[in-house]
Design an enzyme around this catalytic site. Structure first.
Site, mmCIF file in Angstrom:
data_model
loop_
_atom_site.group_PDB
_atom_site.id
_atom_site.type_symbol
_atom_site.label_atom_id
_atom_site.label_comp_id
_atom_site.label_asym_id
_atom_site.label_seq_id
_atom_site.Cartn_x
_atom_site.Cartn_y
_atom_site.Cartn_z
ATOM 1 N N CYS A 12 0.794 -1.231 0.000
ATOM 2 C CA CYS A 12 0.000 0.000 0.000
ATOM 3 C C CYS A 12 0.825 1.279 0.000
ATOM 4 C CB CYS A 12 -0.870 0.081 1.256
ATOM 5 S SG CYS A 12 -1.882 -1.354 1.486
ATOM 6 N N GLY A 38 0.241 0.379 -5.140
ATOM 7 C CA GLY A 38 -0.983 -0.406 -5.015
ATOM 8 C C GLY A 38 -1.995 0.009 -6.057
ATOM 9 N N ASN A 113 -0.213 0.867 5.877
ATOM 10 C CA ASN A 113 0.722 0.233 4.967
ATOM 11 C C ASN A 113 1.594 -0.677 5.788
ATOM 12 O OD1 ASN A 113 2.561 -0.463 2.989
ATOM 13 N ND2 ASN A 113 3.775 1.395 3.258
ATOM 14 N N GLY A 114 1.563 -1.968 5.466
ATOM 15 C CA GLY A 114 2.385 -2.903 6.210
ATOM 16 C C GLY A 114 1.687 -4.232 6.398
ATOM 17 N N TYR A 254 13.346 -2.009 -5.597
ATOM 18 C CA TYR A 254 12.254 -2.117 -6.561
ATOM 19 C C TYR A 254 11.026 -1.252 -6.271
ATOM 20 C CZ TYR A 254 8.163 -4.085 -8.814
ATOM 21 O OH TYR A 254 7.001 -4.230 -9.503
#
Lengths: 469, 469, 469, 469
Positions: A12, A38, A113-114, A254
């Protein structure tokens, strides 16, 4: 790693702002620049004088708000937003964030996020007490823990709840009078704070989102911090002092966008250094250097610069590709790759090509790209990967949680080389990666989570401790 | 020139195939790789044992066929397809090609890339005889001319009609028993023929579309040729022998996809040579070379290679940008640019940036990009344009037909430099462009249409002769 | 009452089936025939060998399943479905039913027709214990009560929970191995059981849904019953024995479809009797009898038959009216009425019209219809209402909960007559209504909830006890 | 005839207005009330100071203009509009009217209700001269004939063209300065003129559309008339004086809306008379009279009134039925009927039902309705058809052009009765129909086209003369 069809996805991106008239539009712009984190769903919750408004749906941000009225309706001068990636089974609207909680006496929104490593255990405990979850996302657990906390003050309830969860998390919480920001104790995920011209604060997963709204970078959120942004300004507190930085190295390799700075380090520049180091570690006799677009172009140009070989556009990506063409079967996936990516015959014909990719996860498209280059007339194809062998799953925010999905976990380099039909295949060393990133820490620690490559997880895995990691 | 928001657009891309079971899908793939040539509308007509089936609509190809059944319904083993760009006023479904003509006794479909210079005169003449046009596209004129031809045989009617039209054109005609291909007498627009594994022929505006369907390149269509592809194979004829090659130089500079070969010359490689030549002609003291993504990256890497300076990603393009965000006003356009394109602070900060762009048309975004780089901390910004000053409109297939829209037609280089707030601004010379393209011709002619830069039109302009060209 | 634009709406319709291969399609057909009970949202949950599948969305059933794949994907041989009406503020997808609960160890789906009178109190209590609600619907409370029940067996947990809620309800619960049916202790809302050819049971809000799936009527569900349908057949139990029938009289007057049988009484026939009784109670000298289409046509034909006057189509309804034209302002609402409903000039011109309507709630369109008839040339308009004056709000499943919204609660008959500009206005008596419905009960009770007309609520109102009822 | 699923469809409805600020909205309202005349496509062309604007698409009017901006964009104070029915093969956007012709020097729009009997011949002639048709609609022929007319003045060109076409037609033409109205020489199709409050003229296929826009009825358009409405007012001219009224009798029987007046006769009232006459001609011993909703309810109530039997709602139509459910196969069609139409068990059980339908065309649903009534418990079902046996196709504006599709053309009454499994089946006589309609003419002629029943076509059939009519 050719990005859109790979199997590795960030969970996310989050964005928040407090104190700006056009909070909805700023959040839209911020999320738009985080879309690479995302693409499965997006949502925004705004705060209009204490009343929260919400819209979220499946799809890209521009699809979710294709009807612009959806965005205009989100009035207010504070907001949080979220872009989401999810695995197929969970791809339903209930899980799209921010999650909005409408209690009888208050509202609460949450974007995360996570990945929590003890959420399964916590969820079972809560359900056994009669709790009902509205989503199947692990993110929701925090809200339940806040609600059952016996602390008096809301901020203490939140601290209490944060101390019960484990794993990697960057949380944004929107209440009637504040925007609350929390980062896990290892700082696995990136989170930065910026300031608008009018003095208002914004917070975002990456600095590219600060740039997108013309905000000035203020500072990164540090492990264990609990920050409250309100009309009174920004107040920095901690929910724990037991912290140790272990920033996700794959963000550098990335995930993050090339124009973002992570912990003060520009991502493109770090990737270029990875390419240079790779050229030093694993030189090869070639005519041209070609990167897999778009994620590996920085590393490829670094490799070319270091090796003194020409950097060429030997592969071209079709910019008019929609996600709708992602295909379920291998055969269709290959056709899909051909639609997205083409070898440039006029460039690679009769050439010894050094092909630079950022990483190999499942390796599904790698073989195809080599074949495409050979069909286009390449004489030799030497594959150089600008990160070490990806052998271990991640449990702190990336959706690969099975070792069996990782090619390098069960294939030797030579086996992979044969599988890809490459003339040679080499990877960047872990030391090379650490040096290329160049994160400065006080002690001997790298400050990075390198467990993808060596399996040394910086934290206990809880619910995942027994998996094949 | 930052491509998606610029004002310069190719009029179209065409694709055709005869004798393949999955003609619909092949045409879809071919058109998909030609999408850069037109994003306003798309269509496919297939031939099922002499019966033509059609679907077309406004939007990107993937939007037009978002409902896949639309594509599946186009059965048959031959097809032609079209992607279209159009000016705003004409952006209606009636003009989306291929045009399908349902006569009482036959069917006929037509796809056209180019622009006829005497279509207004011809249309008026035909209307005065009672003819009614179904579209406002100039392309339709050909069909009326075929129908009123007094020749006996269909192929002679077509020759008759082709001899009445002037301008730039690549026509594909689909009849009940053949796919007919015609190119104008100057070969303004590209058109290439390929062969599938099963021996069937395909024809496409660019070779990247041949690659997309795994076809082997056979030959380019030459000026004045009239080619008939049918179950009997390919038959090459001429509708005129009064030909003289004047291939559009802007195809090399901007329009064509980098992986296409035009007249045997790879586009990326030609652009890289333009960048190298530009570095020789207009060197400058800088720290890094940055290209405007995506169209100028080849030229920028050439400039970097020649000058020995590092090629850096100083600008990044958001790959999740939909066309729906193109905005009508300058202010919104700037916001739109910010959404699409970002300067990479970590790369350009405190650097002397050499910014390479492929061309300047209206110049609307150029000033904005320079500003973005300065805001991101660039010390100096030197603008280098990998083509000569674009001063004259095109009448053979590009939608700029007003001199007043071309910045270089009424501003000196120094005026433009000030307008863009660049530290320096230089252009590639016309000789430099010709050399960089490197087209070999028998005589002294370049074989290129360079009228954009020098106003020497290779053909009389007919209806446009009195315009401000 | 002209139905589609009135302010009186049934809260919902429910349908369930256990043991049929095409459970999804049967539920679709059943819900389709119940669409008049709710047009704001629809959903279906199916059971495939214990695994529940769900789809729900805002809009009409045919819109929700416009993409038929949505329906096909709902595999399984048991299902429950729901069509929903909601007040504006709550019209969001989270509230569309059936609600599906995904617990870690089980799944549970729930569909509800009715209104709980103590849900606000219960919800606050649960939230104070840390519970989080996924919807703002009162229906969800039951699930929380089931989860916190300390009983051992699931069926006992359900009984426990049912004994804590108050109000009107018809609940369908779908579990991994059963379809559970519960009706409140007064039987406010209709609920009937049928049997398919294959012996499987279906349950529906009205018998018209049994007909729609070709099921044979078995029996009505009685107050206080708790019925379990599973592979073992149907098992009838009670969650309470403290019951007293008080069936909603407005179901007969307006809500139910004319072809349904409620407690064994055909609705059209009952309405025709209301019209006949009205003609006896309130005769008037007129030329023709006209009903407001479609809900009042039965009553109007009864009035005509009894009075010996011709029954004429003096008003015609446009059958191509979509709900999207319902308008927020009075002015637009009038235009909207004109689009939906037209007076037939050729029929009413110079006639003394007896206009029969089923009921008057807000009275907003009544004045307009009378005006339309006058403009069309009616000499006189005598309004006859086939139910008593609607003075008191409903708390057991209809969305009018404010006395102030009910015209008859604060206007005399003469005031209303003037307001409507009618020549006369009369209502059916409460006794007349009871007689016309003709429900047979053992004792002196009518078995009907007539509180709309007399304010004698059959049950305590709990959270609503202090409202202006 | 159960209307929505029958095989008999009117070809179109037209509406026009000249001199009203909100011409777009008035045309929308007018077309909305004409939606029963065609549901396959709709369009509106407006005139803004001589410039024509157009939008049209497939679908219901409310779907075509679901995006209301489409309607708002049609500015101007004059307009014509069209709703269209078409046979499957021709159901494409090119055929949706009004057709807009963009000539280099003028614009012209055209809307047509009817069918030309010599259009095939004319089209072939025109094509042989090189003409190209933009649609496959016969309506377009007129425009070509106008364009090739050698007359000087536009109105004379139009007269010239009208004199070349044969068949049934009501044409509306919109030019830069006028709205031109033309009716065929037999007046097959209805067309009426009204006047708005502001003195502006409107024209519509039926008077219900005049009512919809609050216009006062002025007069019907007569056979052979050519009327020009412009800023100068209304000018009545003739394109031919060789006229003879032969108004379509099926407009009275089925097509027109019950509230319209055709040639001064109210449709509902005429249908009621048909029912009364039918009851006299074909009495039968029954308990109740039931009409097939909605088209046969007027006739059924007339039958009931005459026979003294109760008129009952024995069949009920689901008002939430979308057209998307029309199904291609017989099996699916039956299921579709069940979704649309239900028998009311509580009404028909144990009753001798007299079922009144307006007409029998293909008879596909008739058998099913009888079966439904029997399954619902009807003791007997006596079918009474309020029009004569429909044996001959129509060539003047209805889409049945094959005798084989007409059940009564090849089955005796007794054969049909058996096929429908009815206890009896009888039809209204042709004389009965004529008397019931009650059109007054000067001479012995009925003024009606009764060829459906007796095959005596009022005009030569030209292109259709050799068909199986």
């Amino acid at each position: 790693m050719f990005n859109e069809i790979s199997s590795l996805h960030e969970e996310c991106g989050v964005f928040g702002v407090w104190g700006a008239d056009n909070a909805n539009y700023l959040t839209y712009l911020g999320l738009h620049s985080l879309q690479h984190r995302g693409q499965e769903g997006a949502g925004i919750v705004t705060n209009e004088n204490g009343k929260l408004h919400s819209y979220r749906n499946l799809g890209l941000l521009s699809q979710v708000f294709a009807n612009k009225q959806r965005l205009y309706d989100l009035v207010g001068n504070a907001a949080i937003g979220h872009v989401r990636y999810s695995t197929a089974g969970e791809n339903k609207i209930e899980n799209v964030q921010p999650l909005l909680f409408d209690f009888t006496d208050e509202q609460f929104a949450l974007a995360h996020n996570g990945n929590l490593t003890n959420s399964i255990t916590l969820k079972k405990e809560l359900e056994s007490k009669g709790h009902i979850f509205k989503s199947s996302s692990d993110s929701e657990v925090l809200m339940h823990l806040i609600k059952i906390s016996t602390e008096e003050k809301q901020i203490d309830k939140i601290k209490d709840a944060l101390n019960k969860i484990q794993g990697g998390f960057a949380y944004l919480l929107l209440t009637k009078d504040s925007l609350i920001v929390a980062l896990d104790s290892h700082g696995f995920r990136p989170l930065s704070i910026g300031k608008l011209n009018n003095g208002s604060y914004v917070v975002a997963s990456e600095t590219c989102a600060l740039d997108a709204v013309n905000a000035e970078f203020v500072r990164d959120v540090l492990p264990g911090e609990l920050i409250t942004i309100s009309d009174k300004g920004m107040e920095i507190d901690h929910w724990t002092n037991d912290t140790k930085l272990a920033f996700c190295s794959m963000e550098f390799v990335y995930f993050a966008r090339a124009d973002s700075d992570l912990l003060g380090i520009n991502v493109h520049t770090a990737r270029k250094r990875m390419g240079k180091r790779l050229a030093k570690e694993q030189p090869v006799d070639g005519d041209i250097v070609v990167g897999v677009p778009n994620s590996s172009l920085s590393a490829a140009s670094g490799f070319a610069e270091e090796s003194g070989l020409p950097y060429e556009m030997g592969l071209i990506k079709n910019q008019y590709m929609g996600r709708e063409f992602i295909q379920p079967t291998q055969e269709l996936r290959e056709k899909s790759v051909r639609q997205k990516l083409a070898a440039v015959k006029g460039v690679v014909r009769d050439k010894k090509v050094i092909l630079v990719d950022d990483s190999i996860v499942r390796g599904t498209t790698c073989a195809y790209i080599v074949r495409m280059l050979r069909e286009a007339g390449a004489k030799e194809v030497h594959l150089r990967i600008a990160s070490p062998q990806f052998k271990f799953p991640c449990f702190f925010g990336i959706d690969i949680q099975k070792k069996s999905e990782l090619l390098a976990s069960h294939k030797s380099i030579e086996e992979m080389r044969k599988m890809f039909d490459a003339d040679s295949l080499e990877f960047l060393s872990e030391d090379g990666l650490v040096d290329a990133i160049g994160l400065k820490t006080d002690g001997p620690d790298t400050g990075l989570d390198l467990s993808y490559f060596d399996g040394n997880y910086p934290a206990y895995l809880y619910d995942y401790a027994e998996t094949d990691a």
